[in-house]
Design an enzyme around this catalytic site. Sequence first.
Site, PDB file in Angstrom:
ATOM      1  CG  ASP B 106      -2.052   0.999   1.325  1.00 56.00           C
ATOM      2  OD1 ASP B 106      -2.558   1.009  -0.012  1.00 56.00           O
ATOM      3  OD2 ASP B 106      -2.734   1.358   2.282  1.00 56.00           O
ATOM      4  CG  HIS B 113      -4.209  10.481   2.428  1.00 56.52           C
ATOM      5  ND1 HIS B 113      -5.558  10.182   3.193  1.00 56.52           N
ATOM      6  CD2 HIS B 113      -3.414   9.375   2.680  1.00 56.52           C
ATOM      7  CE1 HIS B 113      -5.046   9.152   4.044  1.00 56.52           C
ATOM      8  NE2 HIS B 113      -3.851   8.508   3.839  1.00 56.52           N
ATOM      9  CD  GLU B 179      -6.172   4.781   4.240  1.00 54.99           C
ATOM     10  OE1 GLU B 179      -5.350   4.111   3.604  1.00 54.99           O
ATOM     11  OE2 GLU B 179      -5.404   5.622   5.269  1.00 54.99           O
ATOM     12  CD  GLU B 181      -5.484   2.786  -0.524  1.00 54.31           C
ATOM     13  OE1 GLU B 181      -4.594   1.988  -1.078  1.00 54.31           O
ATOM     14  OE2 GLU B 181      -5.421   2.892   0.817  1.00 54.31           O
ATOM     15  CG  ASP B 213      -5.686  -0.147   3.065  1.00 51.42           C
ATOM     16  OD1 ASP B 213      -5.878  -1.469   3.226  1.00 51.42           O
ATOM     17  OD2 ASP B 213      -4.928   0.571   3.623  1.00 51.42           O
ATOM     18  NE  ARG B 217      -7.755   6.284   9.102  1.00 48.25           N
ATOM     19  CZ  ARG B 217      -7.143   6.133   8.212  1.00 48.25           C
ATOM     20  NH1 ARG B 217      -5.902   5.943   8.180  1.00 48.25           N
ATOM     21  NH2 ARG B 217      -7.572   6.506   6.882  1.00 48.25           N
ATOM     22  CD  GLN B 220      -3.290   4.228  10.611  1.00 48.72           C
ATOM     23  OE1 GLN B 220      -4.296   4.003  10.145  1.00 48.72           O
ATOM     24  NE2 GLN B 220      -2.531   4.804   9.688  1.00 48.72           N
ATOM     25  CE  LYS B 233      -3.799   1.901   7.020  1.00 55.58           C
ATOM     26  NZ  LYS B 233      -4.560   2.877   6.078  1.00 55.58           N
ATOM     27  CB  THR B 237      -7.299  -4.842   2.003  1.00 58.01           C
ATOM     28  OG1 THR B 237      -6.434  -4.352   2.944  1.00 58.01           O
ATOM     29  CG2 THR B 237      -7.286  -3.887   0.809  1.00 58.01           C
ATOM     30  CD  GLU B 338      -7.429  12.667   3.727  1.00 57.19           C
ATOM     31  OE1 GLU B 338      -7.003  13.528   3.187  1.00 57.19           O
ATOM     32  OE2 GLU B 338      -7.555  11.499   3.607  1.00 57.19           O
TER      33      GLU B 338
END
Lengths: 393, 393
Positions: B106, B113, B179, B181, B213, B217, B220, B233, B237, B338
């Site tokens: 990844d 970002h 996420e 992606e 993904d 948080r 993490q 993570k 996925t 975000e």
Amino acid sequence: MTVIDIPADSLFGIGNLPYGSFSTPGTAPRIGVRVADKVVDLALALDDDVFARPVLNDFMARGPREWSRVRARITELVRGEIDADAVHDVADVMMHLPIAVADYVDFYASEHHATNLGRLFRPDSAPLMPNWKHLPVGYHGRAGTVIPSGTDIVRPCGQRKAPTEPAPSFGPSRRLDIEAELGFVVGVPSAPGTVITPDEFADHVFGAVVVNDWSARDIQAWEYVPLGPFLGKSFATSISPWVVPLAALEAARVDTPVQDPEPLPYLRGTEKWGLDIDLTVEWNGQIVSRPPYAQMYWSPAQMLAHTSVNGATARTGDLFASGTISGPEPDQRGAFIELTWGGAEPVEVAGETRTFLQDGDEVAIAATAPGPEGSRIGFGEVRARILPATQVG
Amino acid sequence: MTVIDIPADSLFGIGNLPYGSFSTPGTAPRIGVRVADKVVDLALALDDDVFARPVLNDFMARGPREWSRVRARITELVRGEIDADAVHDVADVMMHLPIAVADYVDFYASEHHATNLGRLFRPDSAPLMPNWKHLPVGYHGRAGTVIPSGTDIVRPCGQRKAPTEPAPSFGPSRRLDIEAELGFVVGVPSAPGTVITPDEFADHVFGAVVVNDWSARDIQAWEYVPLGPFLGKSFATSISPWVVPLAALEAARVDTPVQDPEPLPYLRGTEKWGLDIDLTVEWNGQIVSRPPYAQMYWSPAQMLAHTSVNGATARTGDLFASGTISGPEPDQRGAFIELTWGGAEPVEVAGETRTFLQDGDEVAIAATAPGPEGSRIGFGEVRARILPATQVG
């Protein structure tokens, strides 16, 4: 028929019986068991097709009852007479990667190593991160570049920038290093939605190997913030050819060092999975370090429990390594960056001065452990030589 | 025999032809191609056993000449009459994971970002690390937990510690995020000892998928220093079921944004591999964000070149994802951390207030791109629902 002579002091006696993938000239890789200085061809000797495959995965997936049954059969077999066609001198066979690696995870479970690296990589902060004593810190590595002992290592190229340089440059790593580790191989997968507790370790893990997690320290130092090591590690991870089954490690099981603070409940178990395994690191024929696995803060059972606690499944062939094994003494450090203190304190190796690896250098990491009845068992070694970089800077 | 009706505005017209793994009730997964609202069974239609397999890997390994040849045959086929047995309504089939994932990497290739996350995770430092504009920062993720669209996501449990808390606690993630992606799939492996240049991208990469993904948080934030994300993570996925071949993305190829400083030579190419792909993020049925892939700082060709430059081999089935795609505008952000600024600025979603994901929430990420002759092509979507945690804290 033949009888295998097993010297009393053999590191590959009846208490060991590690599995590997071997071939003889002109034949395909298949599974064998090491006994003294012989390799027994298991497909022939046990008449089981699962051993005719090039990797252990299908056998490992069968689970602990079958592992025990086969171990008992092999024990019986090598105590008696064996078909001579099934027995090869270890000097006559070529060894291959014993497992198809599913996911590869590398931990960071030695307090001494983590403290040393923290001091070297982050001289202005506390060496141990606040999370370190609460969880076994780990990260995913590259499964596709796990290679067997004996494969040469081409010096990797990449970006590196010393703190004093204004911009990064590209070229061969100038700080090529080793990490002496133990790796654990998952046999039995976990079901989706389940977790593996520390006491379920032996229900899933098949055995252990010696690992050299090659590390390009200059590439690593420049790239690793904030998402961790990538190219500094991904070029190669070498493993020893013989997978020592957990059953052979019964006499090596010890308590881990005291864990303070007490870990959260999901990391607590009642079984001892510290392991009294002694490693040696040989650099160009000279032993430069003797890392003691018994000093590792986190046990492999805690590593696996941690990996699974978020619901991530484990698969047959998953390989997880301990991270560099370093003891408290300077001659117990499992990486050259520690041994030479970031290159600031060169060491004498076989009559030459060394900081990091030079082209042509050879490294062999070996391990032994207590076996049954006062014997010792061996892991064999993971050995490789450094070749010059093939690109130019 | 049957003819497939392809509306002029279909996102799955003749300019697209993505591949997936499908099954009908009572049959095994096999390879199909999507055309309008139909799935064509390729093993039947092309009489090639490689498509009778459950994943694309063996076909992908054949390489670009064969990919072109098959694409031409399929184009011819769907322009004429096809054996009716080989054609299924997309509503009648079940989709599976289209590839066996080898290694999963990844990246972190969106400047917007990376800047946003830097501000949120490290408020006291410069948001972008010194290395960020010199190399595509990336890390290895867990290949074994890449799952197909439609698979529910069980809220992961783990350790988390808010900065204000004295010690970590265990329990379900309170900051479960997405996420958005794009992911790229390697077809042709690289030979040991070789590197892949940016201009060799299309010699190795077969196609692209949409990736979610999933990210816890809180887990993490506590675990990721110094070795990067791991359990935050690794639980899941999700990828979209249709692999859009690179050949379908010709009209989407654009320059990346200006890269300043100029990257090192190994990251420079003459071909354009920026991609003008528009994503939508739908949260409980409401579109909350439209991330623009064209804004990504690093191209996928640079990501692959970087991954291989240390000599690490690429394998068939390697999946590498871009990292969260975020544009400069608030409604172009591809992660909820975000979008809601770390939870400090809740958003209204389908009449309810949200910061992070709640149990029962459903997220769908879709993508489209310019196709030939003014058409548009679709990636389809990656969709999943959040189930409550199965453990207790």
